[in-house]
Design an enzyme around this catalytic site. Structure first.
Site, short mmCIF file in Angstrom:
data_model
loop_
_atom_site.label_atom_id
_atom_site.label_comp_id
_atom_site.label_asym_id
_atom_site.label_seq_id
_atom_site.Cartn_x
_atom_site.Cartn_y
_atom_site.Cartn_z
N TRP A 101 0.83 -1.21 0.00
CA TRP A 101 0.00 0.00 0.00
C TRP A 101 0.86 1.26 0.00
O TRP A 101 0.55 2.23 -0.67
CB TRP A 101 -0.98 0.00 1.17
CG TRP A 101 -1.98 -1.12 1.07
CD1 TRP A 101 -2.16 -2.14 1.96
CD2 TRP A 101 -2.94 -1.34 0.02
NE1 TRP A 101 -3.15 -2.98 1.51
CE2 TRP A 101 -3.64 -2.51 0.35
CE3 TRP A 101 -3.25 -0.65 -1.15
CZ2 TRP A 101 -4.67 -3.01 -0.48
CZ3 TRP A 101 -4.27 -1.16 -1.97
CH2 TRP A 101 -4.96 -2.32 -1.62
N ASP A 171 -1.36 6.70 6.28
CA ASP A 171 -2.48 5.82 5.92
C ASP A 171 -2.69 4.90 7.12
O ASP A 171 -1.82 4.08 7.44
CB ASP A 171 -2.10 5.03 4.67
CG ASP A 171 -3.12 3.96 4.28
OD1 ASP A 171 -4.10 3.76 5.03
OD2 ASP A 171 -2.92 3.32 3.23
N LYS A 195 -11.76 -1.65 6.87
CA LYS A 195 -10.93 -2.58 7.62
C LYS A 195 -11.43 -2.64 9.07
O LYS A 195 -11.83 -3.67 9.55
CB LYS A 195 -9.46 -2.17 7.58
CG LYS A 195 -8.91 -1.93 6.17
CD LYS A 195 -8.79 -3.21 5.34
CE LYS A 195 -8.72 -2.96 3.84
NZ LYS A 195 -7.52 -2.32 3.36
C1 LIG Z 1 -7.02 -1.85 2.06
C2 LIG Z 1 -5.99 -0.81 2.16
C3 LIG Z 1 -5.87 0.22 1.21
C4 LIG Z 1 -6.74 0.29 -0.02
O1 LIG Z 1 -8.02 0.66 0.32
P1 LIG Z 1 -9.14 0.95 -0.76
O2 LIG Z 1 -10.19 1.60 0.04
O3 LIG Z 1 -9.52 -0.37 -1.35
O4 LIG Z 1 -8.56 1.86 -1.79
C5 LIG Z 1 -4.92 1.18 1.40
N1 LIG Z 1 -4.11 1.16 2.46
C6 LIG Z 1 -4.19 0.20 3.41
C7 LIG Z 1 -3.27 0.23 4.58
C8 LIG Z 1 -5.13 -0.82 3.28
O5 LIG Z 1 -5.20 -1.77 4.22
#
Ligand SMILES: *Cc1c(COP(=O)(O)O)cnc(C)c1O
Length: 360
Positions: A101, A171, A195
């Site tokens: 990511w 993030d 998540k």
């Molecule tokens: C799942 C995830 C993403 C991507 O998320 P989307 O909403 O599908 O774009 C980005 N960063 C992390 C840390 C993730 O776990």
């Protein structure tokens, strides 16, 4: 109808209480005679939903007044572009690459400026967090970027990097609301909610006001300009209304559980049960360095792909779902987010013990 123990990395388990409440309100939301899915985002009822959600999130995370909270669409991945587009004044940024990511965010940012990877753990399949105490941060860097919890690999920063005074952007998709956080250490904290917080379709961006500019990079779409969204309190266009409503319920659930300190204790307890078992097991092994272990995502392997597959299949038959690891790590991964009860982890470990005894 029986619910399974769902160890999915995302979209993932939500508190049963929240789902039941949403079910109760499905046809008639509090006397409105309609579902939240059916109501105007400009209605009084929805206005209350989004304002309360923001207020509850502010209380939970202790978000200072000089930070805006935005409820947006496009997932975490859309922020990979929005961040450079809005934050790059000098067109310079430093990224720390601790997994897929972070790498995707890095590659996207490269489209917009001079972007450098100042540290990486790719050499060992992202199984650790690099030492970030003295990185070669560019004097002109507009920000330093991290992915704080690495969903696929199961690592988490236990200490934030030394950004040498530069704005930190994080993030937090897979560790959102899993433990207390000092918001003032960040310029931007953002995450997709699917998540640890709610249903897919909502991304929450918490951004310090001085970073919200009138002049993002030339060509930045109106919708990706933070100022558009901040000035309109996330209602520039139709927001992901139903998702925000569920997130609001999850915030109230966390408050009722005792807030983020209590969540942390609950998550540590669950993670300890699983890691303690892995550390003494002769069959299963954790895949990351102990000091960097995530409380949320726990990858493990037997070292034998056929045995891994057998484990995943037998676990599924026993009511433990979504334990297959990410294709780049192999083996298994148990995501044990806020809403996973302790009993789910205890039963998983019992099942693993039993599997080990039969497959030694
Ligand atoms: C799942 C995830 C993403 C991507 O998320 P989307 O909403 O599908 O774009 C980005 N960063 C992390 C840390 C993730 O776990």
């Amino acid at each position: 109808m029986a619910r399974v123990y769902n160890f999915s990395a995302g979209p993932a388990v939500l508190p049963e209480e929240v789902l039941k409440e949403a079910a109760d309100e499905m046809l008639d939301y509090r006397g409105t005679g309609m579902s939240v899915m059916e109501m105007s985002h400009r209605s009084k009822a929805f206005d209350t939903i989004i304002k309360e959600a923001e207020q509850d999130l502010r209380e939970l995370m202790n978000i200072p007044d000089n930070y805006k909270v935005l409820f947006l669409q496009g997932g975490a991945s859309q922020q990979f572009a929005a961040i450079p587009m809005n934050l790059m004044k000098n067109k310079v940024a430093d990224y720390i690459i601790t997994g897929q990511w972070a790498k995707k965010a890095f590659q996207e940012a490269k489209k917009y400026g001079n972007v450098k990877a100042v540290a990486s753990s790719e050499d060992k399949t992202y199984s650790y967090i690099p030492d970030c105490s003295d990185l070669d941060i560019d004097d002109a860097a507009d920000y330093v970027y991290i992915c704080e919890n690495n969903t696929i690999y199961g690592t988490k920063y236990k200490e934030l990097p030394n950004t040498k005074g530069k704005t930190l952007v994080a993030d937090v998709s897979s560790c959102f609301l899993s433990e207390p956080v000092d918001v003032t250490k960040y310029g931007v904290i953002y995450g997709g909610v699917q998540k640890n917080v709610g249903p897919a379709g909502v991304v929450i961006v918490i951004i310090r006001e001085d970073l919200i500019t009138d002049t993002p990079l030339e060509g930045t779409p109106t919708m990706l300009t933070y100022k558009t969204q901040a000035d309109a309190d996330s209602l520039y266009n139709t927001p992901p209304c139903y998702g925000i409503y569920i997130c609001g319920k999850v915030f109230k659930w966390i408050k009722k559980m005792g807030g983020l300190e209590a969540m942390k204790a609950h998550n540590e307890k669950k993670a300890k049960i699983l890691y303690d078992f892995l550390d003494q097991s002769e069959l299963f092994k954790g895949t990351v360095e102990k000091k960097d272990r995530s409380l949320m995502n726990v990858p493990f392997v037997t070292g034998d792909a056929d045995l891994d597959a057998k484990f995943v299949a037998e676990a599924k038959a026993a009511g433990f779902e979504n334990l297959k690891g990410h294709r780049t790590v192999g083996g298994m991964r148990a995501s044990i987010y806020n809403a996973m009860p302790i009993e789910g982890v205890e039963k998983l470990v019992e099942f693993m013990k039993d599997f080990e005894a039969k497959n030694k």
